[in-house]
Scaffold this active site. Structure first.
Site, short mmCIF file in Angstrom:
data_model
loop_
_atom_site.label_atom_id
_atom_site.label_comp_id
_atom_site.label_asym_id
_atom_site.label_seq_id
_atom_site.Cartn_x
_atom_site.Cartn_y
_atom_site.Cartn_z
N GLU A 163 0.20 5.46 5.72
CA GLU A 163 0.68 4.79 4.48
C GLU A 163 -0.42 3.98 3.79
O GLU A 163 -0.40 3.93 2.57
CB GLU A 163 1.88 3.89 4.82
N ASP A 218 10.65 7.02 11.66
CA ASP A 218 11.21 6.49 12.91
C ASP A 218 12.69 6.16 12.78
O ASP A 218 13.08 5.00 12.59
CB ASP A 218 10.41 5.26 13.33
N ASP A 254 -0.19 10.59 11.37
CA ASP A 254 0.82 9.52 11.34
C ASP A 254 0.16 8.26 10.75
O ASP A 254 -1.04 8.25 10.53
CB ASP A 254 1.28 9.28 12.79
#
Ligand code: NAG
Ligand code: NAG
Length: 968
Positions: free
Chosen positions: A552, A629, A549
């Site tokens: 980015e 999300d 996760d």
């Protein structure tokens, strides 16, 4: 996931971040706030509004060489009295694709100066292909120069297959532009509107120094540059962060037009429709370009071109009878404007049909200009060509396409075991339980919280008993703290991302102060691999897999919640150049690590499973993605399918959305509908935020728990069909769940449709319910074929919209005539327990018969690469009324052993839907391996509006053998 509940962390963060909690727009740039986007949009406006505007780029004819499948030359950019030299390469590939690359001579040769004593590399970034491309670069040496070219153009004929003459590239010299033609018709045009812009290097000239005497340092500005707005060339500040831009402006931009094409799809990830909208304002259009800049967008909004977590700069244009595509290979921040122009509909051109052209404008902050052009003509051709270059989706282990139970967080090992037991108690199938960040000791990855996860090895052993798996989260930020060997090694080995001064970069994420592993560095991957060894990451076992996760990367106190662009990576490339690639390199490091957790596995590896949030072209080779999300709202349930369909046609089909919605508490109805929809997401995971109420399926109560269980069982029963669809994706690039246009490319009315899906080649057509209180849905049928309700065989026929009942307990699924698909109908607790189960074949009769496939292998290892699989084609011939199974696999070293191991696996049932009216119960003739016998068939009359069906029980044939059943 994002944002902690911990009051202390909240306090710390709110002191750090000058932003509100419901941040959206103000945290992320608009085009106007992103210097290079603004400059290029202004350039486009100037070009459009200046009459006689002439693009300042021309290809010098004297430099053109066509040799061995490549055209090379030099484009000259005229700036006042100066010219800037831009090397051009057009490569014609064996696959029929073409690649256009433009670089800048001065930067390429390092003949420039960087400001601020920067250690950054001087050339334009040219390594995106090292990460994104795996194959398909072989040159088509038969590409030939056409002698008939008009003056001022160079024409190269190329193509695919024997004749190799289907395609042409017409290269106009001045201004430089390229038309790509198929059978003489232009399909894709580069620089038709003259928006090509390569911001060349220039020294910073300190202006407005009043007392420079004549003849001294500061040269006068060049005429063309006079009046240019330099305000965003040298430095940019946003949200309190300043980007020092040591290389100055270096953006690239190009317009790409699709004449006659009114639909474009792709360029994920956006919470938007699959059919891309116009971005230059007007009714129903966006005002902002689609943005690609991987970012952790908190509580993202729907119907927006705003950037999200991942980027795939691959676009398809579609019209009746033709699909083409372009792939803009660039890892930097990118924006894409889309405008559609319709001509020919004015009264003077009476009788001529209106034609719509789609014009796109691609803008990237840095790097080479590098674009691939695919000329189709079918959707399959375009996705295959793209997949040939970037790789097809990896064949996952079978458990990975079953159901995943996740939440932030299962709070202890006892909690995990308790959830596992309850799923069994309620007979709800599931394969994987997940642990979010709270399992760690203080957010130090590769550790366990000593109070709550006391005996992780017992937990994994407990799960292994039913062949279940555990996924733990491991993120790229490494806690900057004492007594943590992982961070000590990261630092001492110099494997972290550096700041602009070349020192270790420090920022904030879950653990507080953190450093980031730099997976562009091969040494970082080697080190990372060591951390996952079973004896290093204690408590993990062969049934532990990984979730990456925040890659980015998410940096809570960074510009736009990510890293500063002037950070430095391996090889001294600026973060600016590689931002969108970064997340993929981290997922890759984890993928590599899972291949080598001990010596035995290194020799005979099992397929890794790594979920990623950030992605780039190529990520499909490494694992699954999800849409980040989302919110527990009906609108987010509706938004998920277009996003997943778009991933599918963009080469990354192993996609899903958090079932139930991440933020907030879904109503029981919403939760139930979401499970029904999720049963048709390629990646199927329930997940929830730490502040939400528990919502494991057994908690919902009846009738909800029962309905959710039915949806899960449907997924499990269809796993053979899903696995087959994954195999097709892994070998041809075809999407796993498919939008209408892909299946019916000539059906104009369905081009924009993105709220229903086809599962692989099964003919299953699914329309999830996404509205509260709905008791029916309108399913669109693109053709006049018969479709049958999956559950009760109601017949739907006729092109157009059909109302299908959908009370809460029903997910609308239709079966299209002409298809055969496999099932395993015995309910089990996990997918692995179904491996030896017999199959059911569903044969949905069409006018000409029916066809379908089954692919099955061990579901775990790479032995399928040695032929250790069964791949059958089932054909039902309407004329002879016979069903047969034939081998369509390629034999290899592993085939015999695998097939022998499957000898006892039978077909236990054949269900035929839509059988002719004359059929009666009786017997059918079965032939297998030279032997004949009879089996019983019972025919059931459907009655009003429903199809007649026939069931052959226990035909006695093996799934891995050739056989034939004759009904007539
Ligand atoms: C569609 O394509 C086929 C085969 O390429 C061609 O024969 C046909 O004329 C095309 N139809 C239209 C409407 O373009
Ligand atoms: C993944 O890692 C391998 C091994 O270090 C390397 O060869 C490959 O280029 C990497 N790929 C990506 C996409 O980072």
């Amino acid at each position: 996931m994002r944002r902690a509940r911990s009051p202390l962390l909240l306090l710390v963060l709110s002191l750090l971040l000058p932003v509100a909690w419901m941040v959206k727009h103000e945290n992320f740039k608009t085009c106007d706030q992103s210097g290079f986007c603004k400059r290029n949009r202004q350039y486009a406006d100037t070009a459009a509004s200046t009459s006689g505007w002439k693009a300042p780029y021309s290809l010098d004819p004297a430099t053109i060489v066509v040799k061995n499948g490549q055209l090379t030359g030099t484009i000259l950019k005229t700036v006042g009295s100066d010219t800037v030299r831009l090397p051009l390469t057009i490569s014609f590939l064996e696959s029929g694709s073409a690649r256009v690359t433009i670089d800048e001579e001065k930067r390429l040769s390092g003949d420039i100066e960087l400001r601020h004593d920067s250690k950054a590399r001087k050339e334009r970034y040219n390594e995106a292909g090292q990460y994104a491309l795996v194959d398909g670069l072989g040159l088509n040496t038969k590409a030939t120069l056409c002698s008939t070219a008009e003056k001022g153009t160079t024409v190269v004929g190329y193509g695919v297959g024997e004749k190799n003459d289907a395609f042409e590239a017409v290269i106009h010299h001045a201004p430089f532009s390229v038309e790509f033609k198929r059978h003489g018709t232009t399909q894709v045009q580069l620089n038709k509107h003259g928006l090509l812009n390569v911001e060349h290097w220039r020294p910073k000239v300190e202006k407005a120094v009043p007392e420079v005497p004549e003849g001294e340092t500061a040269p006068p500005p060049k005429p063309q540059e006079e009046g240019e707005d330099e305000s965003t060339w040298w430095e940019e500040t946003f949200g309190g962060n300043t980007d020092t831009k040591p290389r100055g402006p270096e953006s690239i931009a190009l317009d790409i037009s699709f004449p006659g094409y009114s639909h474009v799809y792709g360029i994920p990830e956006h919470a938007s429709s699959m059919d891309l909208k116009q971005t230059r304002g007007g009714d129903g259009n966006y005002n902002e370009p689609y943005r690609l800049y991987n970012a952790d967008v908190f509580e993202y909004e729907l119907d927006s071109p705003m950037t999200l977590y991942g980027s795939i700069p691959f676009m398809q244009a579609h019209r009746k009878n033709s699909t083409v595509g372009v792939f803009w290979l660039n890892g930097a921040e990118t924006w894409v404007d889309i405008v559609k122009k319709t001509t020919g509909s004015n009264p003077l051109s009476l009788g001529t049909k209106a034609v719509t052209d789609t014009q796109t404008h691609w803008i990237s902050e840095s790097g080479q200009l590098d674009v691939f052009v695919f000329l189709g003509p079918h959707p399959e051709d375009v996705v295959r060509s793209y997949g040939e270059l970037t790789g097809y989706t990896a064949m996952p282990q079978e458990f990975a396409i079953a159901y995943h139970q996740c939440r932030w967080n299962y709070v202890s090992d006892a909690d995990v075991i308790d959830v596992d037991r309850k799923m069994d108690k309620y007979q709800i199938p599931y394969d994987v339980i997940w642990l979010d960040i709270e399992y760690t000791d203080g957010k130090k990855y590769f550790t366990w919280d000593p109070l709550t996860f006391v005996k992780p090895e017992e937990m994994t052993a407990h799960l292994a008993k039913r062949d279940r798996k555990l996924v733990t989260i491991i993120d790229p930020h490494i806690k900057n703290t004492d007594n943590y060997p992982v961070v000590d090694e990261l630092k001492s080995k110099g494997l972290a991302t550096k700041n602009k001064d070349g020192d270790i970069y420090e920022g904030w994420c879950w653990p507080g102060s953190s450093h980031w592993i730099d997976c562009f560095n091969p040494a970082a991957i080697t080190w990372w691999k060591g951390l996952f060894k079973y004896d290093k990451f204690k408590g993990t076992a062969p049934n532990t897999f990984i979730w990456n996760d925040m890659n980015e990367p998410s940096v809570f106190n960074g510009p736009e919640t990510t890293m500063p662009k002037d950070n430095l990576h391996y090889g001294n490339w600026e973060h600016r150049d590689v931002h969108n690639i970064n997340g993929m390199t981290f997922q890759n490091a984890t993928y590599q690590a899972l291949l080598a957790r001990n010596k035995a596995e290194e020799k005979n590896p099992r397929r890794p499973f790594v979920l990623t949030r950030a992605f780039f072209p190529g990520s499909q080779r490494l694992g699954a993605m999800w849409t980040g999300d989302n919110l527990a709202e009906w609108s987010h349930l509706a938004a998920a399918l277009p996003m997943i369909l778009n991933q599918g046609i963009s080469g990354y089909p192993f996609a899903g959305a958090d079932v139930g919605g991440f933020f907030g508490n879904p109503s029981k109805e919403l939760l139930t509908r979401w499970y029904q929809a999720g049963a048709f997401y390629p990646f199927f995971r329930g997940h929830a935020h730490i502040d939400t109420r528990r919502r494991e399926p057994y908690l919902a109560g009846e009738p909800y728990t029962g309905i959710i269980t039915e949806a899960l069982r449907l997924r499990y029963a269809l796993l053979p069909a899903w696995y087959t669809a994954f195999h097709t994706a892994a070998t041809t690039g075809a999407p796993i769940v498919r939008p209408n246009f892909y299946v019916h490319p000539d059906d104009e009315a369905g081009f924009a449709l993105d709220d229903q899906l086809y599962l692989g080649d099964t003919g299953l057509l699914v329309k999830p319910v996404v509205h509260e209180g709905a008791d029916s849905v309108d399913i669109y049928l693109a053709d006049d074929t018969s479709y049958y309700d999956y559950a009760d065989y109601t017949v739907y026929q006729g092109k157009g919209s059909h109302k299908v009942p959908a009370p809460l307990e029903k997910l609308p699924v239709l079966m299209r005539a002409g298809h055969i698909f496999p099932r395993r109908d015995r309910p089990r607790r996990s997918s692995a327990l179904m491996r030896g189960d017999p199959y059911t074949l569903v044969v949905v009769l069409g006018k000409g018969g029916a066809e379908g496939e089954l692919y099955v292998d061990d579901g775990e290892t790479f032995e399928f690469q040695l032929g250790a699989y069964i791949h059958r084609k089932f054909v039902y011939e309407a004329e002879g009324e016979r069903l047969s199974s034939a081998d369509v696999g390629t034999k290899g070293k592993g085939t015999d052993r695998y097939v022998k191991g499957m000898e006892k696996v039978r077909v236990e049932r054949i269900v035929l839907v839509g059988v002719p009216a004359g059929w009666k119960s009786g017997t059918v003739k079965v032939t297998e391996g030279g032997k004949n016998w009879e089996a019983e068939v019972s025919v059931v009359k459907g009655g009003k509006g429903r199809a007649d069906t026939a069931v052959v029980r226990d035909p006695g044939v093996a799934i891995g053998r050739d056989w034939e059943v004759v009904f007539g």
